[in-house]
Design a protein around this motif. Structure first.
Motif, mmCIF file in Angstrom:
data_model
loop_
_atom_site.group_PDB
_atom_site.id
_atom_site.type_symbol
_atom_site.label_atom_id
_atom_site.label_comp_id
_atom_site.label_asym_id
_atom_site.label_seq_id
_atom_site.Cartn_x
_atom_site.Cartn_y
_atom_site.Cartn_z
ATOM 1 N N PRO A 1 10.284 30.979 23.396
ATOM 2 C CA PRO A 1 9.208 30.199 22.770
ATOM 3 C C PRO A 1 9.736 28.914 22.143
ATOM 4 O O PRO A 1 10.926 28.752 21.880
ATOM 5 C CB PRO A 1 8.663 31.142 21.696
ATOM 6 C CG PRO A 1 9.204 32.497 22.015
ATOM 7 C CD PRO A 1 10.490 32.275 22.735
ATOM 8 N N TYR A 2 8.789 27.991 21.888
ATOM 9 C CA TYR A 2 9.106 26.811 21.088
ATOM 10 C C TYR A 2 9.350 27.232 19.639
ATOM 11 O O TYR A 2 8.810 28.232 19.164
ATOM 12 C CB TYR A 2 7.950 25.815 21.128
ATOM 13 C CG TYR A 2 7.740 25.133 22.459
ATOM 14 C CD1 TYR A 2 8.509 24.029 22.832
ATOM 15 C CD2 TYR A 2 6.758 25.578 23.346
ATOM 16 C CE1 TYR A 2 8.307 23.392 24.053
ATOM 17 C CE2 TYR A 2 6.548 24.946 24.561
ATOM 18 C CZ TYR A 2 7.323 23.851 24.915
ATOM 19 O OH TYR A 2 7.112 23.229 26.119
ATOM 20 N N ALA A 3 10.151 26.445 18.933
ATOM 21 C CA ALA A 3 10.369 26.692 17.508
ATOM 22 C C ALA A 3 9.040 26.566 16.761
ATOM 23 O O ALA A 3 8.199 25.715 17.087
ATOM 24 C CB ALA A 3 11.385 25.695 16.953
ATOM 25 N N ASN A 4 8.840 27.407 15.752
ATOM 26 C CA ASN A 4 7.560 27.462 15.042
ATOM 27 C C ASN A 4 7.428 26.363 13.997
ATOM 28 O O ASN A 4 7.222 26.606 12.819
ATOM 29 C CB ASN A 4 7.377 28.833 14.374
ATOM 30 C CG ASN A 4 7.105 29.922 15.391
ATOM 31 O OD1 ASN A 4 6.399 29.703 16.363
ATOM 32 N ND2 ASN A 4 7.676 31.092 15.171
ATOM 33 N N ARG A 5 7.541 25.137 14.433
ATOM 34 C CA ARG A 5 7.301 23.995 13.543
ATOM 35 C C ARG A 5 6.823 22.816 14.391
ATOM 36 O O ARG A 5 7.339 22.556 15.474
ATOM 37 C CB ARG A 5 8.564 23.626 12.769
ATOM 38 C CG ARG A 5 9.776 23.330 13.618
ATOM 39 C CD ARG A 5 11.006 22.990 12.756
ATOM 40 N NE ARG A 5 12.164 22.662 13.575
ATOM 41 C CZ ARG A 5 13.024 23.538 14.039
ATOM 42 N NH1 ARG A 5 12.847 24.834 13.772
ATOM 43 N NH2 ARG A 5 14.049 23.164 14.771
ATOM 44 N N GLY A 6 5.829 22.118 13.872
ATOM 45 C CA GLY A 6 5.285 20.968 14.583
ATOM 46 C C GLY A 6 4.662 21.317 15.919
ATOM 47 O O GLY A 6 4.766 20.529 16.874
ATOM 48 N N SER B 1 19.292 24.052 24.348
ATOM 49 C CA SER B 1 19.195 24.059 25.804
ATOM 50 C C SER B 1 19.316 22.640 26.342
ATOM 51 O O SER B 1 19.157 21.657 25.612
ATOM 52 C CB SER B 1 17.859 24.666 26.241
ATOM 53 O OG SER B 1 17.682 25.946 25.675
ATOM 54 N N THR B 2 19.574 22.527 27.617
ATOM 55 C CA THR B 2 19.686 21.210 28.247
ATOM 56 C C THR B 2 18.316 20.579 28.391
ATOM 57 O O THR B 2 17.280 21.257 28.320
ATOM 58 C CB THR B 2 20.340 21.342 29.625
ATOM 59 O OG1 THR B 2 19.481 22.129 30.473
ATOM 60 C CG2 THR B 2 21.708 22.022 29.529
ATOM 61 N N ALA B 3 18.305 19.287 28.619
ATOM 62 C CA ALA B 3 17.040 18.561 28.773
ATOM 63 C C ALA B 3 16.281 19.063 29.999
ATOM 64 O O ALA B 3 15.044 19.153 29.983
ATOM 65 C CB ALA B 3 17.312 17.061 28.881
ATOM 66 N N ALA B 4 17.003 19.396 31.077
ATOM 67 C CA ALA B 4 16.334 19.862 32.296
ATOM 68 C C ALA B 4 15.617 21.186 32.059
ATOM 69 O O ALA B 4 14.495 21.395 32.525
ATOM 70 C CB ALA B 4 17.350 20.001 33.429
ATOM 71 N N VAL B 5 16.253 22.105 31.307
ATOM 72 C CA VAL B 5 15.626 23.390 31.026
ATOM 73 C C VAL B 5 14.436 23.205 30.090
ATOM 74 O O VAL B 5 13.400 23.874 30.235
ATOM 75 C CB VAL B 5 16.660 24.357 30.413
ATOM 76 C CG1 VAL B 5 15.993 25.654 29.983
ATOM 77 C CG2 VAL B 5 17.770 24.657 31.411
ATOM 78 N N SER B 6 14.545 22.285 29.132
ATOM 79 C CA SER B 6 13.409 22.003 28.250
ATOM 80 C C SER B 6 12.233 21.450 29.035
ATOM 81 O O SER B 6 11.072 21.786 28.755
ATOM 82 C CB SER B 6 13.836 21.008 27.159
ATOM 83 O OG SER B 6 14.831 21.562 26.331
ATOM 84 N N ARG B 7 12.514 20.620 30.035
ATOM 85 C CA ARG B 7 11.423 20.100 30.883
ATOM 86 C C ARG B 7 10.790 21.227 31.704
ATOM 87 O O ARG B 7 9.578 21.217 31.947
ATOM 88 C CB ARG B 7 11.947 18.989 31.801
ATOM 89 C CG ARG B 7 12.265 17.684 31.082
ATOM 90 C CD ARG B 7 12.440 16.541 32.081
ATOM 91 N NE ARG B 7 13.588 16.764 32.948
ATOM 92 C CZ ARG B 7 14.821 16.339 32.686
ATOM 93 N NH1 ARG B 7 15.063 15.681 31.552
ATOM 94 N NH2 ARG B 7 15.806 16.562 33.525
ATOM 95 N N GLN C 1 19.452 31.889 24.652
ATOM 96 C CA GLN C 1 19.605 30.521 25.145
ATOM 97 C C GLN C 1 18.840 30.379 26.446
ATOM 98 O O GLN C 1 18.974 31.201 27.346
ATOM 99 C CB GLN C 1 21.070 30.168 25.367
ATOM 100 C CG GLN C 1 21.283 28.744 25.857
ATOM 101 C CD GLN C 1 22.741 28.403 26.075
ATOM 102 O OE1 GLN C 1 23.557 29.303 26.283
ATOM 103 N NE2 GLN C 1 23.085 27.136 26.031
ATOM 104 N N MET C 2 18.035 29.342 26.548
ATOM 105 C CA MET C 2 17.272 29.124 27.772
ATOM 106 C C MET C 2 18.192 28.676 28.898
ATOM 107 O O MET C 2 19.243 28.075 28.685
ATOM 108 C CB MET C 2 16.177 28.074 27.542
ATOM 109 C CG MET C 2 15.029 28.543 26.710
ATOM 110 S SD MET C 2 13.554 27.521 26.962
ATOM 111 C CE MET C 2 14.168 25.889 26.578
ATOM 112 N N SER C 3 17.763 29.000 30.100
ATOM 113 C CA SER C 3 18.450 28.534 31.300
ATOM 114 C C SER C 3 17.394 28.345 32.377
ATOM 115 O O SER C 3 16.198 28.477 32.124
ATOM 116 C CB SER C 3 19.508 29.551 31.756
ATOM 117 O OG SER C 3 18.890 30.717 32.285
ATOM 118 N N GLY C 4 17.831 28.052 33.590
ATOM 119 C CA GLY C 4 16.884 27.882 34.677
ATOM 120 C C GLY C 4 16.148 29.148 35.045
ATOM 121 O O GLY C 4 15.138 29.107 35.749
ATOM 122 N N ASN C 5 16.626 30.310 34.544
ATOM 123 C CA ASN C 5 15.971 31.584 34.840
ATOM 124 C C ASN C 5 15.614 32.368 33.578
ATOM 125 O O ASN C 5 15.369 33.569 33.650
ATOM 126 C CB ASN C 5 16.875 32.456 35.719
ATOM 127 C CG ASN C 5 17.085 31.882 37.107
ATOM 128 O OD1 ASN C 5 18.209 31.550 37.469
ATOM 129 N ND2 ASN C 5 16.016 31.741 37.874
#
Length: 329
Positions: free
Chosen positions: A213-218, A303-309, A205-209
């Motif tokens: 990778p991005y999911a392998n689609r699109g 993950s949260t929107a902030a971590v995705s950004r 799971q992503m976090s601030g630290n």
């Protein structure tokens, strides 16, 4: 291991391994105790095989191996797997950028399944998705193939995210309590300040630290290049596991010991790995990578929107003149 490294290791462990002679028999010297243990770890041979090589009783060899492995962890882990300071984390990040061109990266995290025989009464707790019984070595590795932090002994049926989340190092990473350096701009830029991160695979799971990778689609070009750059950095832990297995061949077959003894053996091998990488470093060029087959639960929690950004900011940096490299296409 060179002769000088062996002698240094004997000196470090001498007081713990030394025994007294009695009028009934002479004790086994620290040098021979260490030699028997290293032979056991480096070859994966059985106790019965070592009995014929060293002319020691089978129960004596078992006692020596377990005691020496415990001594290595107790006496050497503060020196070779210390709690990192902020300055040491900064040095690790600098080395990571020099080798992998991934900025503000403090290490890469992944798990390795240690093959074991089924413990009595354990049911399917140790049965993993690769269809054998195991316990998990979860580790953070730096750019020099050394382990920075480890967690040992989780059930083989557990996925990497749950093992990492429930470990001491995982809780400290997700809570931001790992003495990480303060955010700073990425290499070649002056703003904005970006946090220091670990990199892992899709199971985490992503976090601030922690980034994955991005999911392998699109995937567009930006996301595809980010995945490539992150995977290139993430291979450091795969190389570390490959060197560990190549040097200590006990990991190439099921370990035929009690589960508590297996924990001590894995701890000793981790310490010896860092010791040997410091004294007699092995390159990863001739070592095959540990297989990176996706698990049955390869996608971690959302993950949260902030971590995705935050991940998007790193991806855009790799497309910018400051962060791009000629070979990333």
């Amino acid at each position: 291991m060179s002769v000088s490294s062996f002698d240094e290791l004997v000196q470090k462990l001498n007081q713990r391994l030394r025994r007294r002679n009695t009028k009934f028999r002479r004790c086994v010297s620290p040098e021979e105790r260490l030699m028997v243990t290293l032979r056991f770890l480096a070859t994966g041979e059985s106790v019965s095989s070592l009995y014929f090589q060293f002319r020691l009783g089978k129960s004596t060899i078992s006692y020596i191996v377990q005691g020496t492995c415990k001594a290595k962890w107790d006496l050497l882990h503060d020196e070779y797997i210390p709690h990192r300071t902020t300055q040491q984390w900064t040095e690790i990040a600098g080395k990571f950028y020099e080798i992998t061109q991934f900025p503000n990266c403090l290490g890469t995290v992944d798990g390795k399944h240690i093959r074991i025989l089924k413990p009595p009464g354990s049911g399917s707790l140790h049965f993993n998705y690769k269809k054998y019984f195991s316990l998990i070595l979860m580790a953070i590795a730096d750019a020099e193939y050394k382990f920075v932090a480890v967690d040992i002994g989780a059930y083989g049926c557990t996925n990497d995210y749950k093992v990492f989340k429930n470990s001491n190092m995982g809780r400290r990473v997700y809570s931001g309590n790992f003495s990480f350096p303060n955010p700073r701009p990425l290499a070649g830029t002056t703003e904005p300040n970006m946090p220091f991160v670990l990199v892992g695979n899709e199971a985490f799971q992503m976090s601030g630290n922690l980034l994955k990778p991005y999911a392998n689609r699109g995937l567009n070009d930006c996301k595809r290049i980010f995945n490539y750059r992150l995977t290139r950095a993430r291979h450091m832990v795969k190389c570390a596991f490959g060197i560990l297995t190549n040097r200590w061949r006990i990991f190439t077959r099921p370990i035929q010991l009690k589960i508590d003894c297996i924990d001590d053996v894995v701890k000793a091998c981790v310490i010896l790995h860092n010791f040997c990488q410091t004294k007699d470093p092995m390159s990863s060029e001739s070592v095959p990578l540990v297989s990176d087959n996706p698990s049955e639960n390869a996608t971690g929690p959302r993950s949260t929107a902030a971590v995705s950004r935050l991940r998007d900011s790193f991806a855009q940096y790799f497309m910018s003149p400051a962060g791009s490299v000629p070979w990333q296409e």
